[in-house]
Design an enzyme around this catalytic site. Structure first.
Site, PDB file in Angstrom:
ATOM      1  N   ARG A   1      -2.196  23.380 -13.951  1.00  0.00           N
ATOM      2  CA  ARG A   1      -1.358  22.333 -14.533  1.00  0.00           C
ATOM      3  C   ARG A   1      -1.665  22.136 -16.026  1.00  0.00           C
ATOM      4  O   ARG A   1      -0.842  21.639 -16.775  1.00  0.00           O
ATOM      5  CB  ARG A   1      -1.542  21.029 -13.747  1.00  0.00           C
TER       6      ARG A   1
ATOM      7  N   LYS B   1       7.927  23.825 -13.058  1.00  0.00           N
ATOM      8  CA  LYS B   1       7.008  22.706 -12.852  1.00  0.00           C
ATOM      9  C   LYS B   1       6.588  22.626 -11.383  1.00  0.00           C
ATOM     10  O   LYS B   1       5.428  22.355 -11.076  1.00  0.00           O
ATOM     11  CB  LYS B   1       7.623  21.378 -13.318  1.00  0.00           C
TER      12      LYS B   1
ATOM     13  N   HIS C   1       0.543  15.972 -29.539  1.00  0.00           N
ATOM     14  CA  HIS C   1       0.209  14.618 -29.124  1.00  0.00           C
ATOM     15  C   HIS C   1      -0.502  13.875 -30.246  1.00  0.00           C
ATOM     16  O   HIS C   1      -0.286  12.680 -30.456  1.00  0.00           O
ATOM     17  CB  HIS C   1      -0.653  14.665 -27.860  1.00  0.00           C
TER      18      HIS C   1
ATOM     19  N   GLU D   1      -4.036  18.477 -11.530  1.00  0.00           N
ATOM     20  CA  GLU D   1      -4.391  18.884 -12.873  1.00  0.00           C
ATOM     21  C   GLU D   1      -5.810  19.412 -13.029  1.00  0.00           C
ATOM     22  O   GLU D   1      -6.535  19.007 -13.925  1.00  0.00           O
ATOM     23  CB  GLU D   1      -4.176  17.710 -13.847  1.00  0.00           C
TER      24      GLU D   1
ATOM     25  N   ARG E   1       0.826  -1.228   0.000  1.00  0.00           N
ATOM     26  CA  ARG E   1       0.000   0.000   0.000  1.00  0.00           C
ATOM     27  C   ARG E   1       0.853   1.268   0.000  1.00  0.00           C
ATOM     28  O   ARG E   1       0.403   2.325   0.438  1.00  0.00           O
ATOM     29  CB  ARG E   1      -0.971   0.029   1.182  1.00  0.00           C
TER      30      ARG E   1
ATOM     31  N   LYS F   1       3.290  12.064 -10.813  1.00  0.00           N
ATOM     32  CA  LYS F   1       2.471  11.205 -11.681  1.00  0.00           C
ATOM     33  C   LYS F   1       3.228   9.911 -11.937  1.00  0.00           C
ATOM     34  O   LYS F   1       4.373   9.944 -12.407  1.00  0.00           O
ATOM     35  CB  LYS F   1       2.220  11.888 -13.021  1.00  0.00           C
TER      36      LYS F   1
ATOM     37  N   ASN G   1       0.192  21.789 -20.983  1.00  0.00           N
ATOM     38  CA  ASN G   1      -0.242  21.158 -22.235  1.00  0.00           C
ATOM     39  C   ASN G   1       0.012  22.039 -23.454  1.00  0.00           C
ATOM     40  O   ASN G   1      -0.385  21.677 -24.566  1.00  0.00           O
ATOM     41  CB  ASN G   1      -1.734  20.812 -22.161  1.00  0.00           C
TER      42      ASN G   1
ATOM     43  N   HIS H   1       8.318  12.069 -28.387  1.00  0.00           N
ATOM     44  CA  HIS H   1       7.358  12.987 -27.776  1.00  0.00           C
ATOM     45  C   HIS H   1       7.773  14.457 -27.925  1.00  0.00           C
ATOM     46  O   HIS H   1       6.992  15.292 -28.385  1.00  0.00           O
ATOM     47  CB  HIS H   1       7.191  12.623 -26.298  1.00  0.00           C
TER      48      HIS H   1
ATOM     49  N   HIS I   1       0.800  20.566 -26.811  1.00  0.00           N
ATOM     50  CA  HIS I   1       0.526  19.131 -26.752  1.00  0.00           C
ATOM     51  C   HIS I   1      -0.735  18.735 -27.522  1.00  0.00           C
ATOM     52  O   HIS I   1      -0.890  17.565 -27.864  1.00  0.00           O
ATOM     53  CB  HIS I   1       0.421  18.659 -25.295  1.00  0.00           C
TER      54      HIS I   1
ATOM     55  N   GLU J   1      10.650  20.118 -24.535  1.00  0.00           N
ATOM     56  CA  GLU J   1       9.830  20.440 -23.356  1.00  0.00           C
ATOM     57  C   GLU J   1      10.375  21.678 -22.636  1.00  0.00           C
ATOM     58  O   GLU J   1       9.610  22.449 -22.049  1.00  0.00           O
ATOM     59  CB  GLU J   1       9.824  19.259 -22.373  1.00  0.00           C
TER      60      GLU J   1
HETATM   61  N1  LIG Z   1       5.259  11.224 -14.878  1.00  0.00           N
HETATM   62  C1  LIG Z   1       5.248  12.312 -15.614  1.00  0.00           C
HETATM   63  O1  LIG Z   1       4.878  13.410 -15.178  1.00  0.00           O
HETATM   64  C2  LIG Z   1       5.735  12.204 -17.019  1.00  0.00           C
HETATM   65  C3  LIG Z   1       5.956  13.361 -17.774  1.00  0.00           C
HETATM   66  C4  LIG Z   1       6.452  13.227 -19.060  1.00  0.00           C
HETATM   67  C5  LIG Z   1       6.736  11.979 -19.571  1.00  0.00           C
HETATM   68  N2  LIG Z   1       6.512  10.871 -18.811  1.00  0.00           N
HETATM   69  C6  LIG Z   1       6.824   9.529 -19.319  1.00  0.00           C
HETATM   70  O2  LIG Z   1       8.221   9.457 -19.496  1.00  0.00           O
HETATM   71  C7  LIG Z   1       8.519   8.477 -20.491  1.00  0.00           C
HETATM   72  C8  LIG Z   1       9.527   9.042 -21.440  1.00  0.00           C
HETATM   73  O3  LIG Z   1      10.693   9.349 -20.700  1.00  0.00           O
HETATM   74  P1  LIG Z   1      12.128   9.304 -21.382  1.00  0.00           P
HETATM   75  O4  LIG Z   1      12.104  10.128 -22.611  1.00  0.00           O
HETATM   76  O5  LIG Z   1      13.114   9.557 -20.340  1.00  0.00           O
HETATM   77  O6  LIG Z   1      12.181   7.806 -21.916  1.00  0.00           O
HETATM   78  P2  LIG Z   1      13.017   6.546 -21.419  1.00  0.00           P
HETATM   79  O7  LIG Z   1      12.900   6.333 -19.992  1.00  0.00           O
HETATM   80  O8  LIG Z   1      12.608   5.425 -22.332  1.00  0.00           O
HETATM   81  O9  LIG Z   1      14.510   6.976 -21.735  1.00  0.00           O
HETATM   82  C9  LIG Z   1      14.885   7.200 -23.071  1.00  0.00           C
HETATM   83  C10 LIG Z   1      16.035   6.262 -23.452  1.00  0.00           C
HETATM   84  O10 LIG Z   1      17.224   6.784 -22.924  1.00  0.00           O
HETATM   85  C11 LIG Z   1      17.888   5.795 -22.139  1.00  0.00           C
HETATM   86  N3  LIG Z   1      18.596   6.535 -21.123  1.00  0.00           N
HETATM   87  C12 LIG Z   1      18.056   7.246 -20.094  1.00  0.00           C
HETATM   88  N4  LIG Z   1      19.016   7.897 -19.431  1.00  0.00           N
HETATM   89  C13 LIG Z   1      20.181   7.606 -20.041  1.00  0.00           C
HETATM   90  C14 LIG Z   1      21.527   8.003 -19.844  1.00  0.00           C
HETATM   91  N5  LIG Z   1      21.869   8.882 -18.896  1.00  0.00           N
HETATM   92  N6  LIG Z   1      22.474   7.486 -20.656  1.00  0.00           N
HETATM   93  C15 LIG Z   1      22.125   6.621 -21.668  1.00  0.00           C
HETATM   94  N7  LIG Z   1      20.885   6.241 -21.925  1.00  0.00           N
HETATM   95  C16 LIG Z   1      19.919   6.731 -21.111  1.00  0.00           C
HETATM   96  C17 LIG Z   1      16.823   4.854 -21.699  1.00  0.00           C
HETATM   97  O11 LIG Z   1      17.328   3.594 -21.415  1.00  0.00           O
HETATM   98  C18 LIG Z   1      15.909   4.850 -22.922  1.00  0.00           C
HETATM   99  O12 LIG Z   1      16.407   3.970 -23.896  1.00  0.00           O
HETATM  100  C19 LIG Z   1       7.182   8.130 -21.162  1.00  0.00           C
HETATM  101  O13 LIG Z   1       6.755   6.870 -20.708  1.00  0.00           O
HETATM  102  C20 LIG Z   1       6.242   9.213 -20.675  1.00  0.00           C
HETATM  103  O14 LIG Z   1       4.896   8.759 -20.601  1.00  0.00           O
HETATM  104  C21 LIG Z   1       6.039  10.974 -17.546  1.00  0.00           C
END
Ligand SMILES: NC(=O)c1ccc[n+]([C@@H]2O[C@H](COP(=O)([O-])OP(=O)(O)OC[C@H]3O[C@@H](n4cnc5c(N)ncnc54)[C@H](O)[C@@H]3O)[C@@H](O)[C@H]2O)c1
Length: 362
Positions: free
Chosen positions: A239, A225, A250, A235, A121, A143, A243, A262, A246, A185
């Site tokens: 928040r 942020k 998106h 949101e 939990r 999130k 967007n 993205h 987006h 971003e």
């Molecule tokens: N929670 C939130 O508020 C929020 C906001 C925006 C995006 N997201 C989510 O985040 C995800 C995208 O995040 P992302 O772009 O980091 O993708 P990711 O986690 O897939 O990382 C991108 C790639 O880079 C690699 N990588 C990461 N750090 C590295 C480093 N220092 N050196 C070498 N390789 C590295 C990872 O292994 C992966 O292959 C999506 O799932 C999206 O939905 C969440």
């Protein structure tokens, strides 16, 4: 070193940004957690680069450590990985006094956060984000989510971390396309904030400058942020400003099925939404050019793909989570640093977007 305090109804926590922070991750974590067992969740790209160092530093600071690795990529935000990780936490006898540390990009952060939120939990959770997107965006705000076959982020919870430790040095190993993508971003946030933040992105005239300016860019993005999240944790209103870009972005991302990352799709969305509102006389036309210049300086795309059709774009926009009461809310700017929102009824959407979709096939 800079620290930003994020205070929400659920929790108050520090986000520390420091080049080389990974070398003292153990002592930094020991300031918020008493020695306990830590499950470090990472992926197959980040683990080989940083998990050993993090493990050693945590052990040196008195923690017991289990490293759990998931395959790199979005497909790990899944029920099978959640179940595998939860089984591993249970097998390692993690208790309510123990914690989960996410070491990786947004995928690892979202997945590990969700696992921490539901195991027993909810157990303690810390973020060590390593991608630019995770360092400027996903690691802050609470999130957490996994995907379903029917869509992204459809299962999750709001679960704030106890601490976010950001080492911009980790960006030196990030593939260049991912670094640039994360910067999309940042430009969005800078345009919403204006002032010093917008002045800072003017200095990024080539991709290498993203790394050179990483620490202040991350600081400004997180500070923004944090302000938005503190005003509006779940949101409802403020928040929604995040967007910006987006709504179109998106839809392009969805339509592209992986063609655009993205941040690349958001870059297209930012410039196109600016052109759209300029055509409606609600935004100065020069703003669209300013956004275009900032994004193309690092090689981000800004044009709608020529093979996108208006029908496909409208179909992709029907999935938008910002549709409320049969209207879609758009974020735009009246000036740099001056965001505003405008709702367009779904029945008017095709006509509304016509100024930018004119050159596309129907
Ligand atoms: N929670 C939130 O508020 C929020 C906001 C925006 C995006 N997201 C989510 O985040 C995800 C995208 O995040 P992302 O772009 O980091 O993708 P990711 O986690 O897939 O990382 C991108 C790639 O880079 C690699 N990588 C990461 N750090 C590295 C480093 N220092 N050196 C070498 N390789 C590295 C990872 O292994 C992966 O292959 C999506 O799932 C999206 O939905 C969440």
């Amino acid at each position: 070193m800079t620290t930003i305090q994020v205070t929400t109804a659920a929790k108050s926590y520090a986000v520390t940004i420091e080049a080389g922070l990974l070398a003292r991750v153990g002592t930094a974590l020991a300031q918020v957690w008493t020695p306990c067992q830590v499950a470090v969740i990472t992926d197959t790209n980040v683990g080989p680069l940083y998990a050993q160092q993090v493990r050693d530093r945590l052990i040196a600071a008195g923690f017991r450590v289990t490293v759990l690795t998931v395959p790199a990529g979005e497909s790990s935000k899944s029920w099978p990985q959640v179940m595998r990780l939860i089984d591993a936490l249970s097998a390692a006898h993690l208790t309510r006094s123990d914690g989960v540390l996410a070491l990786g990009g947004g995928v690892v952060g979202d997945l590990a956060g969700f696992v921490a939120a539901i195991y027993l939990r909810g157990i303690a959770f810390a973020q060590v984000p390593t991608s630019l997107l995770a360092q400027v965006d996903s690691s802050v705000g609470g999130k957490t989510a996994i995907d379903l076959p029917t869509g992204k982020n459809l299962v999750g919870s709001f679960y704030q971390p106890d601490v976010v430790l950001i080492d911009p040095h980790t960006l030196t190993t990030l593939p260049p396309r991912m670094l640039v993508e994360g910067y999309g971003e940042i430009v969005k946030c800078a345009a919403l904030v204006g002032g010093d933040f917008w002045a800072l992105v003017q200095q990024v005239t080539q991709p290498a400058a993203i790394l050179a300016q990483a620490a202040p860019l991350i600081h400004q993005s997180i500070a923004f942020k944090a302000r938005v999240v503190m005003a509006d944790e779940k949101e409802g209103g403020q928040r929604q400003l995040l967007n910006f870009g987006h709504t179109l972005g998106h839809a392009v991302e969805l339509w592209g099925h992986g063609r655009y990352m993205h941040g690349e799709a958001v870059a297209i969305g930012l410039v196109q939404v600016a052109r759209l509102f300029a055509a409606q006389g609600m935004m100065p036309a020069a703003l669209a050019d300013q956004l275009r210049d900032r994004l193309t300086a690092v090689g981000l795309p800004v044009a709608l793909p020529a093979d996108l059709t208006v029908t496909a774009l409208l179909a992709a926009m029907q999935h938008d989570k910002k549709i409320h009461g049969q209207a879609l809310t758009w974020v735009y700017l009246t000036a740099i640093g001056q965001p505003a929102m405008h709702a367009v009824p779904l029945t008017d959407l095709a006509t509304w977007i016509a100024p930018v979709t004119g050159p596309l096939q129907p």
